[in-house]
Design a protein around this motif. Structure first.
Motif, PDB file in Angstrom:
ATOM      1  N   MET A 195      44.951   8.940  39.400  1.00  0.00           N
ATOM      2  CA  MET A 195      44.430   7.617  39.706  1.00  0.00           C
ATOM      3  C   MET A 195      42.995   7.532  39.205  1.00  0.00           C
ATOM      4  SD  MET A 195      44.115   5.384  43.236  1.00  0.00           S
ATOM      5  CE  MET A 195      44.180   6.742  44.307  1.00  0.00           C
ATOM      6  N   THR A 196      42.603   6.345  38.820  1.00  0.00           N
ATOM      7  CA  THR A 196      41.248   6.137  38.333  1.00  0.00           C
ATOM      8  C   THR A 196      40.262   6.135  39.494  1.00  0.00           C
ATOM      9  OG1 THR A 196      41.470   3.752  38.498  1.00  0.00           O
ATOM     10  CG2 THR A 196      42.079   4.752  36.396  1.00  0.00           C
ATOM     11  N   ASP A 197      39.001   6.319  39.160  1.00  0.00           N
ATOM     12  CA  ASP A 197      37.963   6.261  40.187  1.00  0.00           C
ATOM     13  C   ASP A 197      37.913   4.856  40.782  1.00  0.00           C
ATOM     14  OD1 ASP A 197      37.226   8.875  39.800  1.00  0.00           O
ATOM     15  OD2 ASP A 197      35.687   8.375  38.322  1.00  0.00           O
ATOM     16  N   ARG A 198      37.593   4.788  42.046  1.00  0.00           N
ATOM     17  CA  ARG A 198      37.514   3.506  42.742  1.00  0.00           C
ATOM     18  C   ARG A 198      36.048   3.200  43.012  1.00  0.00           C
ATOM     19  NH1 ARG A 198      42.454   1.294  43.474  1.00  0.00           N
ATOM     20  NH2 ARG A 198      41.868   0.375  45.447  1.00  0.00           N
ATOM     21  N   LYS A 199      35.675   1.947  42.932  1.00  0.00           N
ATOM     22  CA  LYS A 199      34.313   1.506  43.226  1.00  0.00           C
ATOM     23  C   LYS A 199      34.135   1.348  44.715  1.00  0.00           C
ATOM     24  CE  LYS A 199      32.986   0.962  38.953  1.00  0.00           C
ATOM     25  NZ  LYS A 199      31.884   1.667  38.377  1.00  0.00           N
ATOM     26  N   LYS A 200      32.975   1.710  45.208  1.00  0.00           N
ATOM     27  CA  LYS A 200      32.642   1.557  46.621  1.00  0.00           C
ATOM     28  C   LYS A 200      31.627   0.433  46.758  1.00  0.00           C
ATOM     29  CE  LYS A 200      33.231   6.459  47.369  1.00  0.00           C
ATOM     30  NZ  LYS A 200      32.616   7.715  47.764  1.00  0.00           N
ATOM     31  N   ILE A 201      31.832  -0.404  47.790  1.00  0.00           N
ATOM     32  CA  ILE A 201      30.881  -1.480  48.048  1.00  0.00           C
ATOM     33  C   ILE A 201      30.580  -1.532  49.545  1.00  0.00           C
ATOM     34  CG2 ILE A 201      31.667  -2.864  46.086  1.00  0.00           C
ATOM     35  CD1 ILE A 201      33.044  -4.701  48.171  1.00  0.00           C
ATOM     36  N   LEU A 202      29.437  -2.057  49.864  1.00  0.00           N
ATOM     37  CA  LEU A 202      29.077  -2.315  51.257  1.00  0.00           C
ATOM     38  C   LEU A 202      29.367  -3.785  51.508  1.00  0.00           C
ATOM     39  CD1 LEU A 202      27.732  -1.554  53.944  1.00  0.00           C
ATOM     40  CD2 LEU A 202      25.549  -2.150  52.893  1.00  0.00           C
ATOM     41  N   LEU A 203      30.099  -4.069  52.566  1.00  0.00           N
ATOM     42  CA  LEU A 203      30.466  -5.442  52.877  1.00  0.00           C
ATOM     43  C   LEU A 203      30.049  -5.750  54.308  1.00  0.00           C
ATOM     44  CD1 LEU A 203      32.021  -8.022  52.044  1.00  0.00           C
ATOM     45  CD2 LEU A 203      34.081  -6.924  52.957  1.00  0.00           C
ATOM     46  N   ARG A 204      29.235  -6.766  54.464  1.00  0.00           N
ATOM     47  CA  ARG A 204      28.800  -7.183  55.797  1.00  0.00           C
ATOM     48  C   ARG A 204      29.617  -8.395  56.203  1.00  0.00           C
ATOM     49  NH1 ARG A 204      24.075  -5.597  53.185  1.00  0.00           N
ATOM     50  NH2 ARG A 204      22.981  -3.923  54.273  1.00  0.00           N
ATOM     51  N   LEU A 205      30.244  -8.320  57.390  1.00  0.00           N
ATOM     52  CA  LEU A 205      31.079  -9.405  57.881  1.00  0.00           C
ATOM     53  C   LEU A 205      30.656  -9.807  59.277  1.00  0.00           C
ATOM     54  CD1 LEU A 205      34.614  -8.002  56.949  1.00  0.00           C
ATOM     55  CD2 LEU A 205      33.361  -9.805  55.771  1.00  0.00           C
ATOM     56  N   ASP A 206      30.879 -11.061  59.602  1.00  0.00           N
ATOM     57  CA  ASP A 206      30.721 -11.529  60.968  1.00  0.00           C
ATOM     58  C   ASP A 206      31.721 -10.742  61.830  1.00  0.00           C
ATOM     59  OD1 ASP A 206      31.802 -13.391  63.216  1.00  0.00           O
ATOM     60  OD2 ASP A 206      29.876 -14.274  62.621  1.00  0.00           O
ATOM     61  N   PRO A 207      31.320 -10.282  63.010  1.00  0.00           N
ATOM     62  CA  PRO A 207      32.232  -9.492  63.854  1.00  0.00           C
ATOM     63  C   PRO A 207      33.554 -10.194  64.153  1.00  0.00           C
ATOM     64  CG  PRO A 207      30.006  -9.344  64.701  1.00  0.00           C
ATOM     65  CD  PRO A 207      29.983 -10.363  63.601  1.00  0.00           C
ATOM     66  N   ALA A 208      33.543 -11.507  64.340  1.00  0.00           N
ATOM     67  CA  ALA A 208      34.785 -12.226  64.611  1.00  0.00           C
ATOM     68  C   ALA A 208      35.703 -12.222  63.389  1.00  0.00           C
ATOM     69  CB  ALA A 208      34.476 -13.663  65.035  1.00  0.00           C
ATOM     70  N   VAL A 209      35.114 -12.344  62.201  1.00  0.00           N
ATOM     71  CA  VAL A 209      35.898 -12.280  60.967  1.00  0.00           C
ATOM     72  C   VAL A 209      36.495 -10.887  60.817  1.00  0.00           C
ATOM     73  CG1 VAL A 209      35.762 -12.365  58.438  1.00  0.00           C
ATOM     74  CG2 VAL A 209      34.585 -14.100  59.816  1.00  0.00           C
ATOM     75  N   HIS A 210      35.709  -9.876  61.087  1.00  0.00           N
ATOM     76  CA  HIS A 210      36.199  -8.497  60.989  1.00  0.00           C
ATOM     77  C   HIS A 210      37.346  -8.255  61.968  1.00  0.00           C
ATOM     78  CE1 HIS A 210      36.279  -4.150  61.819  1.00  0.00           C
ATOM     79  NE2 HIS A 210      36.133  -4.083  60.504  1.00  0.00           N
ATOM     80  N   ASP A 211      37.198  -8.724  63.195  1.00  0.00           N
ATOM     81  CA  ASP A 211      38.250  -8.527  64.195  1.00  0.00           C
ATOM     82  C   ASP A 211      39.566  -9.163  63.757  1.00  0.00           C
ATOM     83  OD1 ASP A 211      36.400  -7.181  65.740  1.00  0.00           O
ATOM     84  OD2 ASP A 211      36.066  -8.850  67.135  1.00  0.00           O
ATOM     85  N   GLU A 212      39.479 -10.374  63.208  1.00  0.00           N
ATOM     86  CA  GLU A 212      40.702 -11.037  62.740  1.00  0.00           C
ATOM     87  C   GLU A 212      41.287 -10.325  61.529  1.00  0.00           C
ATOM     88  OE1 GLU A 212      43.912 -13.188  62.965  1.00  0.00           O
ATOM     89  OE2 GLU A 212      42.313 -13.236  64.462  1.00  0.00           O
ATOM     90  N   LEU A 213      40.427  -9.834  60.654  1.00  0.00           N
ATOM     91  CA  LEU A 213      40.882  -9.084  59.487  1.00  0.00           C
ATOM     92  C   LEU A 213      41.614  -7.814  59.915  1.00  0.00           C
ATOM     93  CD1 LEU A 213      40.892  -8.958  56.397  1.00  0.00           C
ATOM     94  CD2 LEU A 213      38.675  -7.816  56.530  1.00  0.00           C
ATOM     95  N   VAL A 214      41.106  -7.144  60.942  1.00  0.00           N
ATOM     96  CA  VAL A 214      41.759  -5.944  61.473  1.00  0.00           C
ATOM     97  C   VAL A 214      43.160  -6.293  61.985  1.00  0.00           C
ATOM     98  CG1 VAL A 214      41.683  -4.231  63.334  1.00  0.00           C
ATOM     99  CG2 VAL A 214      39.625  -4.720  62.007  1.00  0.00           C
TER     100      VAL A 214
END
Length: 75
Positions: free
Chosen positions: A1-20
């Motif tokens: 597999m090719t190398d994967r890029k890493k990023i830092l992502l800041r999300l609103d806690p409510a958005v993160h909870d729904e994404l989970v």
């Protein structure tokens, strides 16, 4: 597999909870769900590169097939 890029992502806690929750329903990790959504958006906008690799299948990775046992010498 090719190398994967890493990023830092800041999300609103409510958005993160729904994404989970959404990722769990789709049997994906949060990271895989984010990648799925980004790819889907790029594709709909006609901006998904032609050389992009395929995403992994949803759910747990399948177990590797067991290696066949060698015949033990008799005697």
């Amino acid at each position: 597999m090719t190398d994967r890029k890493k990023i830092l992502l800041r999300l609103d806690p409510a958005v993160h909870d729904e994404l989970v929750r959404w990722a769990a329903e789709e049997l994906r990790s949060v990271n895989a769900q984010i990648e799925f959504l980004v790819r889907q958006s790029l594709s709909q906008a006609g901006r998904l590169p032609g050389n992009v690799g395929r995403m992994r299948r949803r759910g747990r990775p399948s177990r590797p097939a067991p290696e066949p046992e060698e015949d033990a010498p008799c005697g």
